[in-house]
Enzyme design. Sequence first.
Site, mmCIF file in Angstrom:
data_model
loop_
_atom_site.group_PDB
_atom_site.id
_atom_site.type_symbol
_atom_site.label_atom_id
_atom_site.label_comp_id
_atom_site.label_asym_id
_atom_site.label_seq_id
_atom_site.Cartn_x
_atom_site.Cartn_y
_atom_site.Cartn_z
ATOM 1 N N GLN A 144 0.844 -1.143 -0.125
ATOM 2 C CA GLN A 144 -0.070 -0.115 0.035
ATOM 3 C C GLN A 144 0.740 1.265 0.234
ATOM 4 O O GLN A 144 0.652 2.190 -0.611
ATOM 5 C CB GLN A 144 -1.042 -0.179 1.168
ATOM 6 N N HIS A 181 -3.664 -1.003 -9.984
ATOM 7 C CA HIS A 181 -2.392 -0.713 -9.625
ATOM 8 C C HIS A 181 -1.115 -1.376 -10.120
ATOM 9 O O HIS A 181 -1.258 -2.814 -10.059
ATOM 10 C CB HIS A 181 -2.140 -0.354 -7.937
ATOM 11 N N HIS A 240 -3.944 4.457 -13.294
ATOM 12 C CA HIS A 240 -4.336 3.013 -12.588
ATOM 13 C C HIS A 240 -5.799 3.018 -12.503
ATOM 14 O O HIS A 240 -6.288 2.009 -12.544
ATOM 15 C CB HIS A 240 -3.906 3.079 -11.060
ATOM 16 N N ASP A 251 -12.449 5.760 0.418
ATOM 17 C CA ASP A 251 -10.858 5.396 0.049
ATOM 18 C C ASP A 251 -10.058 5.963 0.845
ATOM 19 O O ASP A 251 -9.065 5.173 1.327
ATOM 20 C CB ASP A 251 -10.819 5.679 -1.553
#
Length: 613
Positions: free
Chosen positions: A111, A172, A195, A255
């Site tokens: 991440q 991604h 992405h 998000d």
Amino acid sequence: MAAALEHRLVRAASCKLLQKTPSRVRSGSGSVRRSPSVALLSPFALAVWTFSSPLAQDGPLHQGSNPRPHRCQCQASQVYRYARSTQLFSLPKKSNHQGRRQFQRLRNIKQLGTSYYVWPGASHNRFEHCLGVACLARKLLTAIRSRQPELGLTDRDVDLVEIAGLCHDLGHGPWSHVWDAMFMPSVLPDRPWKHEEGSEMMFDFLVKDNNIDIEDADVKLIKDLIAGERRHCDPSEKQFLFDIVANKKNGLDVDKFDYFLRDSRAIGEEIKISLSLLFSSARVIDNEICYDVKHCNLIYEIYNTRFRLHKLVYNHKTAKAIEYMIIDALKLAQNEGGMKIAERVFDPESMCTLTDELMSLIEYMSITDPKLKPAADMFQRIKQRKLYKQVDFKTIQWAERQLFEQNVTREKIVEAAKLNYNKHMDDRKYGTDKADDKEEGFELEDPENLEVDDVIISLSPMHYGMGPENPVDHVKFYSRQSLNQSRSAQLGDYSILMPPFFGEISLRVYTKKPEYYYNVQAGYRAVVQELREKQGQEVRSDLSVPTPPLTPLAPTTGPRSSSGGLRRTASASLNENPWTTVKAGFQPPGTPSPKKRKASVGEEDAPEAKRRS
């Protein structure tokens, strides 16, 4: 029947009401399937088992008036409580994508990208993040649905928003934003790619590859929900649904809620954001999600958290240096190595194997392919912490970004570094150099071999979420006295202690060759000095603090920006940073000693000339 039984077992185990669980569970077909002892599993392992277990995919998921199993409230930290709630139970049948290879690849994409090299505990991945976003998307929409039944929200609306949250990061590439924001534009400038586009491509491939029975209208809506704007879906779809996963109006979306909490906890600096309080006040007015005005300060703190994370974590100087090293390694593999890895993002089948493991793949292939050796060596430098060095740093105003982009270039820095060296040698030749300006024990390196590609200028925007503007101005609020009327909050409605600016640019200068540390810094400062003279700026070299006046000064008045802050008429961006200044000849610790430079003609006479003068 088997699915319902398993749901009850999982629910009981997570609530610590179950002491023993049979290791054998009978399926509806009569066959016996082995399952681990649920009572012995951690909540996270329990969640993974529930997702991967075939029993969780058997039987109807919508029974009676309750379309989903009851979600138990585990006693745990906030960061993991909502994530566990999502993981403990299967998603709707149409959204059961988490076991597909298109989604499983996210387990191998960290991440935080290169920030993991600075915070080793931040090893969480995009897989976990997507589960959390899906959970929060359902929680927010369910909360709105329960308070405003007149909106006509259906199970389909909730399910599709949840699927969009689950699949929003499918596209991604390796090292997250390093791939799409830095690597792709550098190697394929004529083929723009983001992405979000990759997520839509991978979602289409997921549906096709797994023969998922889903309406075409649902697919279009999911992809528009991921993009955060209405493009291809039916015009009758509810407008406020597009602000849940990717909110382009004010940046308040699930998000960000998830990665703010998840990332801060992973680096050991956990922040506290009461999402349950915020969700309980969410209300749709005029097709827009609004919040109770009494939570305005909470929303401001969310924006402030975004700025802090970007400034301290996502754009850490070491993480940025590693980003540029990874880009150089990938470019070596792409061009000299002939791997053509950038083109793989346009092929969904190939994209399924494109993860952070690309580093190990290149290192392995370099054993038999010498063309990949330079790329593998660059990765080894990262692991051995032989990184690119930051030689200077400055925070500049948002409006000055274009000024620096046009006038502070790598070419000018290299040219100025060589001119500065020639001047230094002339001063030394004629005995006019200053001994105090040279670092003891070091020899000023000749920048003859310093190339433009050895210098990096990083201009990273930092802001609260809406560029230079106050993001709270873009959020609509309501009060208990008028539940169906919304408006923007004014400065005095929540606070008057606002920063004068809500955006800035972080400027960093790096050198790929540490032996040229001082040369690059001197060249950069010479370029800025020339720009400062051109702009008519004056250098403030006096860092002493003035004595406070005996009588208090009158309140400062002046023109204000649209965000309420005072406009500054003069900029300190062109001044030198005294905290990063090094003496001539400085080299970072661990830099190989420079070779003994042969003295130029007439240089031997410099000490005698200096003595005579």
